[in-house]
Design an enzyme around this catalytic site. Structure first.
Site, PDB file in Angstrom:
ATOM      1  N   ALA A 171      69.478  27.676  -3.953  1.00  0.00           N
ATOM      2  CA  ALA A 171      68.130  27.923  -3.413  1.00  0.00           C
ATOM      3  C   ALA A 171      67.680  26.832  -2.444  1.00  0.00           C
ATOM      4  CB  ALA A 171      67.135  28.056  -4.557  1.00  0.00           C
ATOM      5  N   ARG A 182      70.631  40.001   2.296  1.00  0.00           N
ATOM      6  CA  ARG A 182      69.667  39.953   1.190  1.00  0.00           C
ATOM      7  C   ARG A 182      68.245  39.772   1.731  1.00  0.00           C
ATOM      8  NH1 ARG A 182      71.749  36.017  -3.334  1.00  0.00           N
ATOM      9  NH2 ARG A 182      70.103  37.116  -4.469  1.00  0.00           N
ATOM     10  N   PRO A 237      71.072  24.306  -7.595  1.00  0.00           N
ATOM     11  CA  PRO A 237      70.422  24.795  -8.805  1.00  0.00           C
ATOM     12  C   PRO A 237      70.838  26.204  -9.226  1.00  0.00           C
ATOM     13  CG  PRO A 237      68.873  24.746  -6.959  1.00  0.00           C
ATOM     14  CD  PRO A 237      70.107  24.019  -6.519  1.00  0.00           C
ATOM     15  N   ASN A 238      70.911  26.365 -10.530  1.00  0.00           N
ATOM     16  CA  ASN A 238      71.193  27.644 -11.209  1.00  0.00           C
ATOM     17  C   ASN A 238      72.655  28.069 -11.119  1.00  0.00           C
ATOM     18  OD1 ASN A 238      68.430  28.131 -12.027  1.00  0.00           O
ATOM     19  ND2 ASN A 238      68.007  28.479  -9.869  1.00  0.00           N
ATOM     20  N   HIS A 247      78.420  30.253   0.223  1.00  0.00           N
ATOM     21  CA  HIS A 247      77.608  31.043  -0.708  1.00  0.00           C
ATOM     22  C   HIS A 247      78.478  32.130  -1.321  1.00  0.00           C
ATOM     23  CE1 HIS A 247      74.021  29.164   0.925  1.00  0.00           C
ATOM     24  NE2 HIS A 247      74.561  29.360   2.106  1.00  0.00           N
ATOM     25  N   ARG A 281      74.420  34.824 -14.886  1.00  0.00           N
ATOM     26  CA  ARG A 281      73.318  34.956 -13.922  1.00  0.00           C
ATOM     27  C   ARG A 281      73.610  36.099 -12.941  1.00  0.00           C
ATOM     28  NH1 ARG A 281      72.349  31.053  -8.710  1.00  0.00           N
ATOM     29  NH2 ARG A 281      70.399  32.022  -8.054  1.00  0.00           N
ATOM     30  N   GLU A 298      79.343  24.903   4.529  1.00  0.00           N
ATOM     31  CA  GLU A 298      78.322  25.571   3.708  1.00  0.00           C
ATOM     32  C   GLU A 298      78.942  26.834   3.140  1.00  0.00           C
ATOM     33  OE1 GLU A 298      74.822  26.693   5.935  1.00  0.00           O
ATOM     34  OE2 GLU A 298      74.113  28.011   4.330  1.00  0.00           O
ATOM     35  N   ASN A 329      77.487  24.349  -1.761  1.00  0.00           N
ATOM     36  CA  ASN A 329      76.676  25.532  -2.027  1.00  0.00           C
ATOM     37  C   ASN A 329      75.308  25.013  -2.456  1.00  0.00           C
ATOM     38  OD1 ASN A 329      75.360  27.814  -2.745  1.00  0.00           O
ATOM     39  ND2 ASN A 329      76.978  28.661  -4.040  1.00  0.00           N
ATOM     40  N   TYR A 364      76.475  37.671  -8.242  1.00  0.00           N
ATOM     41  CA  TYR A 364      77.241  36.420  -8.181  1.00  0.00           C
ATOM     42  C   TYR A 364      78.610  36.486  -8.865  1.00  0.00           C
ATOM     43  CZ  TYR A 364      72.782  34.594  -6.543  1.00  0.00           C
ATOM     44  OH  TYR A 364      71.633  34.382  -5.811  1.00  0.00           O
TER      45      TYR A 364
HETATM   46  C1  DQA Z   1      73.523  31.331  -3.210  1.00  0.00           C
HETATM   47  C2  DQA Z   1      72.506  32.139  -2.387  1.00  0.00           C
HETATM   48  C3  DQA Z   1      71.113  31.531  -2.489  1.00  0.00           C
HETATM   49  O1  DQA Z   1      70.193  32.291  -1.719  1.00  0.00           O
HETATM   50  C4  DQA Z   1      70.650  31.526  -3.922  1.00  0.00           C
HETATM   51  O2  DQA Z   1      69.401  30.882  -4.036  1.00  0.00           O
HETATM   52  C5  DQA Z   1      71.643  30.927  -4.857  1.00  0.00           C
HETATM   53  C6  DQA Z   1      73.072  31.179  -4.649  1.00  0.00           C
HETATM   54  C7  DQA Z   1      74.910  31.998  -3.249  1.00  0.00           C
HETATM   55  O3  DQA Z   1      75.876  31.303  -3.584  1.00  0.00           O
HETATM   56  O4  DQA Z   1      75.037  33.202  -2.957  1.00  0.00           O
HETATM   57  O5  DQA Z   1      71.296  30.295  -5.845  1.00  0.00           O
HETATM   58  O6  DQA Z   1      73.675  30.065  -2.604  1.00  0.00           O
END
Ligand code: DQA
Length: 150
Positions: A78, A108, A10-11, A101, A18, A99, A75, A23
């Site tokens: 959240a 963080r 998501p997002n 990010h 964003r 995995e 990825n 990011y």
């Molecule tokens: C994320 C890190 C997560 O904590 C966050 O909720 C994201 C992006 C990253 O790519 O840094 O949406 O996965």
């Protein structure tokens, strides 16, 4: 030629606008373009997927066998910190996954420092912005081409 599935939570569809300080400025489409190019250079193919909905991400993981996927780059965004359902889907398909990010989740908030995926992943890459995707793809390619770690 192997198929590598890239699954985004998501997002991540909002990358570019964003929180660019965290990011980066690249959009998800920019990342997809550079990954497709890199995969092609190595003779592999990419499936690229993003959803804001947990059940769609679970379905995409479940589709991996039908899609002849050799490795998943995930990825979970959240859902990293919340999703037992997505974890169970990865265990169910039993395919290697990495995995990844964009941000360094360990630097963080405390709630981002627990992942439902890290202990079952082949490896974890985080903190390199959009480059995390390329590094994860290169790791997946080396895993596919040379499965033994020795
Ligand atoms: C994320 C890190 C997560 O904590 C966050 O909720 C994201 C992006 C990253 O790519 O840094 O949406 O996965």
């Amino acid at each position: 030629m192997a198929v590598i599935s890239v699954i985004n939570g998501p997002n991540l569809n909002m990358l570019g606008t964003r929180e660019p300080g965290i990011y980066g400025a690249q959009t998800l489409a920019d990342i997809e373009t550079s990954l497709r190019k890199l995969a092609k250079q190595h003779g592999h193919d990419i499936l690229f997927y993003q959803s804001n909905a947990e059940h769609d991400l679970v379905n995409q993981v479940q589709q991996s066998q039908q899609n002849d996927v050799a490795c998943i780059l995930l990825n979970p965004a959240a859902f990293t910190h919340t999703s037992v359902a997505l974890r169970d889907a990865l265990l169910a398909v039993a395919l290697p996954f990495i995995e990844l990010h964009l941000s360094n989740v360990h630097a963080r908030e405390a709630f981002r420092q627990h992942s439902y995926f890290s202990d079952i992943a082949q490896g974890v890459i985080c903190g390199f912005g959009p480059k995390s995707y390329e590094l994860a793809l290169l790791a997946a390619i080396s895993l596919i081409e040379q499965p033994s770690r020795d």
